[in-house]
Motif scaffolding. Structure first.
Motif, PDB file in Angstrom:
ATOM      1  N   LEU A  33       0.819  -1.216   0.000  1.00 15.59           N
ATOM      2  CA  LEU A  33       0.000   0.000   0.000  1.00 15.59           C
ATOM      3  C   LEU A  33       0.850   1.262   0.000  1.00 15.59           C
ATOM      4  N   ARG A  34       2.112   1.124   0.424  1.00 14.82           N
ATOM      5  CA  ARG A  34       3.028   2.268   0.492  1.00 14.82           C
ATOM      6  C   ARG A  34       4.085   2.234  -0.605  1.00 14.82           C
ATOM      7  N   GLU A  35       3.987   1.268  -1.521  1.00 13.99           N
ATOM      8  CA  GLU A  35       4.990   1.124  -2.567  1.00 13.99           C
ATOM      9  C   GLU A  35       5.081   2.403  -3.409  1.00 13.99           C
ATOM     10  N   GLY A  36       6.310   2.861  -3.630  1.00 10.12           N
ATOM     11  CA  GLY A  36       6.532   4.074  -4.423  1.00 10.12           C
ATOM     12  C   GLY A  36       6.296   5.360  -3.660  1.00 10.12           C
ATOM     13  N   LEU A  37       6.020   5.253  -2.358  1.00  5.59           N
ATOM     14  CA  LEU A  37       5.776   6.431  -1.535  1.00  5.59           C
ATOM     15  C   LEU A  37       6.876   6.568  -0.494  1.00  5.59           C
ATOM     16  N   ALA A  38       7.399   7.762  -0.359  1.00  8.17           N
ATOM     17  CA  ALA A  38       8.307   8.075   0.742  1.00  8.17           C
ATOM     18  C   ALA A  38       7.451   8.727   1.820  1.00  8.17           C
ATOM     19  N   ILE A  39       7.429   8.148   3.001  1.00  6.07           N
ATOM     20  CA  ILE A  39       6.631   8.675   4.107  1.00  6.07           C
ATOM     21  C   ILE A  39       7.577   9.448   5.019  1.00  6.07           C
ATOM     22  N   GLU A  40       7.310  10.745   5.179  1.00  4.80           N
ATOM     23  CA  GLU A  40       8.211  11.619   5.935  1.00  4.80           C
ATOM     24  C   GLU A  40       7.462  12.362   7.037  1.00  4.80           C
ATOM     25  N   PRO A  41       7.902  12.242   8.276  1.00  9.90           N
ATOM     26  CA  PRO A  41       7.324  13.076   9.332  1.00  9.90           C
ATOM     27  C   PRO A  41       7.845  14.505   9.201  1.00  9.90           C
ATOM     28  N   VAL A  42       6.992  15.472   9.455  1.00  6.97           N
ATOM     29  CA  VAL A  42       7.397  16.878   9.465  1.00  6.97           C
ATOM     30  C   VAL A  42       6.754  17.552  10.666  1.00  6.97           C
ATOM     31  N   GLU A  43       7.372  18.621  11.093  1.00  5.43           N
ATOM     32  CA  GLU A  43       6.811  19.394  12.195  1.00  5.43           C
ATOM     33  C   GLU A  43       6.089  20.607  11.649  1.00  5.43           C
ATOM     34  N   CYS A  44       4.799  20.586  11.770  1.00  2.00           N
ATOM     35  CA  CYS A  44       3.889  21.685  11.480  1.00  2.00           C
ATOM     36  C   CYS A  44       3.782  22.038  10.009  1.00  2.00           C
ATOM     37  N   LEU A  45       2.620  21.750   9.471  1.00  2.00           N
ATOM     38  CA  LEU A  45       2.261  22.169   8.116  1.00  2.00           C
ATOM     39  C   LEU A  45       1.363  23.419   8.163  1.00  2.00           C
ATOM     40  N   SER A  46       1.281  24.057   9.321  1.00  2.00           N
ATOM     41  CA  SER A  46       0.538  25.312   9.513  1.00  2.00           C
ATOM     42  C   SER A  46      -0.927  25.219   9.080  1.00  2.00           C
ATOM     43  N   ASN A  47      -1.555  24.148   9.483  1.00  2.00           N
ATOM     44  CA  ASN A  47      -2.974  23.959   9.207  1.00  2.00           C
ATOM     45  C   ASN A  47      -3.681  23.538  10.492  1.00  2.00           C
ATOM     46  N   CYS A  48      -3.322  24.166  11.582  1.00  2.00           N
ATOM     47  CA  CYS A  48      -3.789  23.753  12.906  1.00  2.00           C
ATOM     48  C   CYS A  48      -5.304  23.777  13.050  1.00  2.00           C
ATOM     49  N   ASN A  49      -5.984  24.676  12.357  1.00  2.00           N
ATOM     50  CA  ASN A  49      -7.436  24.754  12.476  1.00  2.00           C
ATOM     51  C   ASN A  49      -8.150  23.584  11.817  1.00  2.00           C
ATOM     52  N   ARG A  50      -7.455  22.861  10.921  1.00  2.00           N
ATOM     53  CA  ARG A  50      -8.070  21.707  10.250  1.00  2.00           C
ATOM     54  C   ARG A  50      -7.117  20.511  10.276  1.00  2.00           C
ATOM     55  N   SER A  51      -6.487  20.296  11.412  1.00  2.00           N
ATOM     56  CA  SER A  51      -5.548  19.180  11.517  1.00  2.00           C
ATOM     57  C   SER A  51      -6.332  17.902  11.818  1.00  2.00           C
ATOM     58  N   CYS A  52      -5.741  16.768  11.663  1.00  2.00           N
ATOM     59  CA  CYS A  52      -4.423  16.318  11.227  1.00  2.00           C
ATOM     60  C   CYS A  52      -4.230  16.667   9.745  1.00  2.00           C
ATOM     61  N   THR A  53      -2.961  16.862   9.382  1.00  2.00           N
ATOM     62  CA  THR A  53      -2.660  17.329   8.045  1.00  2.00           C
ATOM     63  C   THR A  53      -1.531  16.528   7.425  1.00  2.00           C
ATOM     64  N   VAL A  54      -1.662  16.313   6.107  1.00  2.68           N
ATOM     65  CA  VAL A  54      -0.595  15.706   5.317  1.00  2.68           C
ATOM     66  C   VAL A  54      -0.426  16.534   4.048  1.00  2.68           C
ATOM     67  N   ALA A  55       0.729  16.372   3.406  1.00  2.00           N
ATOM     68  CA  ALA A  55       0.963  16.962   2.089  1.00  2.00           C
ATOM     69  C   ALA A  55       1.493  15.859   1.190  1.00  2.00           C
ATOM     70  N   VAL A  56       1.047  15.865  -0.062  1.00  2.00           N
ATOM     71  CA  VAL A  56       1.465  14.880  -1.051  1.00  2.00           C
ATOM     72  C   VAL A  56       2.120  15.633  -2.196  1.00  2.00           C
ATOM     73  N   THR A  57       3.353  15.232  -2.550  1.00  2.00           N
ATOM     74  CA  THR A  57       4.087  15.947  -3.588  1.00  2.00           C
ATOM     75  C   THR A  57       5.031  15.004  -4.324  1.00  2.00           C
ATOM     76  N   ALA A  58       5.505  15.452  -5.463  1.00  2.00           N
ATOM     77  CA  ALA A  58       6.517  14.733  -6.243  1.00  2.00           C
ATOM     78  C   ALA A  58       7.146  15.745  -7.193  1.00  2.00           C
ATOM     79  N   PRO A  59       8.383  15.507  -7.600  1.00  2.00           N
ATOM     80  CA  PRO A  59       9.041  16.437  -8.528  1.00  2.00           C
ATOM     81  C   PRO A  59       8.220  16.610  -9.811  1.00  2.00           C
ATOM     82  N   GLY A  60       8.011  17.867 -10.184  1.00  2.00           N
ATOM     83  CA  GLY A  60       7.294  18.174 -11.420  1.00  2.00           C
ATOM     84  C   GLY A  60       5.793  17.986 -11.349  1.00  2.00           C
TER      85      GLY A  60
END
Length: 138
Positions: A47-74
């Protein structure tokens, strides 16, 4: 932060998120963002194949947390919020796989899990592949 291979989709999980209903007096309990990360990491490898899972501190969305961001080059970057670590792990991973599979990182709206459709905080275009000089000449 770990280095990802070129083209790999990264799922950033805010580990400082407290969640919408977390009582500030219960700091001895793991924060919902930390629980979300643990739940994602405990899913099947497939289910996680091809995904890098990275913990980060604060995505500045505290009013609607929990929060994740999904990205890839390009590709477009998505910020997703109002996630419950007990309910939305599958939704997050489904969206991340859809993002990974789409050339531009723009999964079809109707293919996205319902909770993700209703709780997309923002989407950010990919960085331009042109030099700053090329951009300023337009």
């Amino acid at each position: 932060m770990a280095v990802t291979t070129s083209g790999e989709t990264t799922l950033f999980v805010c580990v400082t998120c407290r969640g919408q209903t977390t009582d500030a007096g219960h700091d001895e309990q793991p924060r919902p963002g930390t629980r979300l990360l643990a739940a994602i990491n405990s899913t099947l490898d497939a289910l996680r194949e091809g995904l890098a899972i990275e913990p980060v501190e604060c995505l500045s969305n505290c009013n609607r947390s929990c929060t994740v961001a999904v990205t890839a080059p390009g590709k477009w970057t998505y910020v997703l919020g109002a996630l419950d670590p007990d309910l939305h792990v599958e939704d997050v991973l489904t969206f991340a796989r859809l993002h990974r599979a789409h050339e531009a990182g723009l999964p079809a709206w109707r293919e996205r899990p319902e909770h993700i459709r209703k709780n997309t905080i923002s989407r950010v275009p990919p960085l331009p592949s042109r030099t700053p000089e090329e951009v300023s000449q337009q």
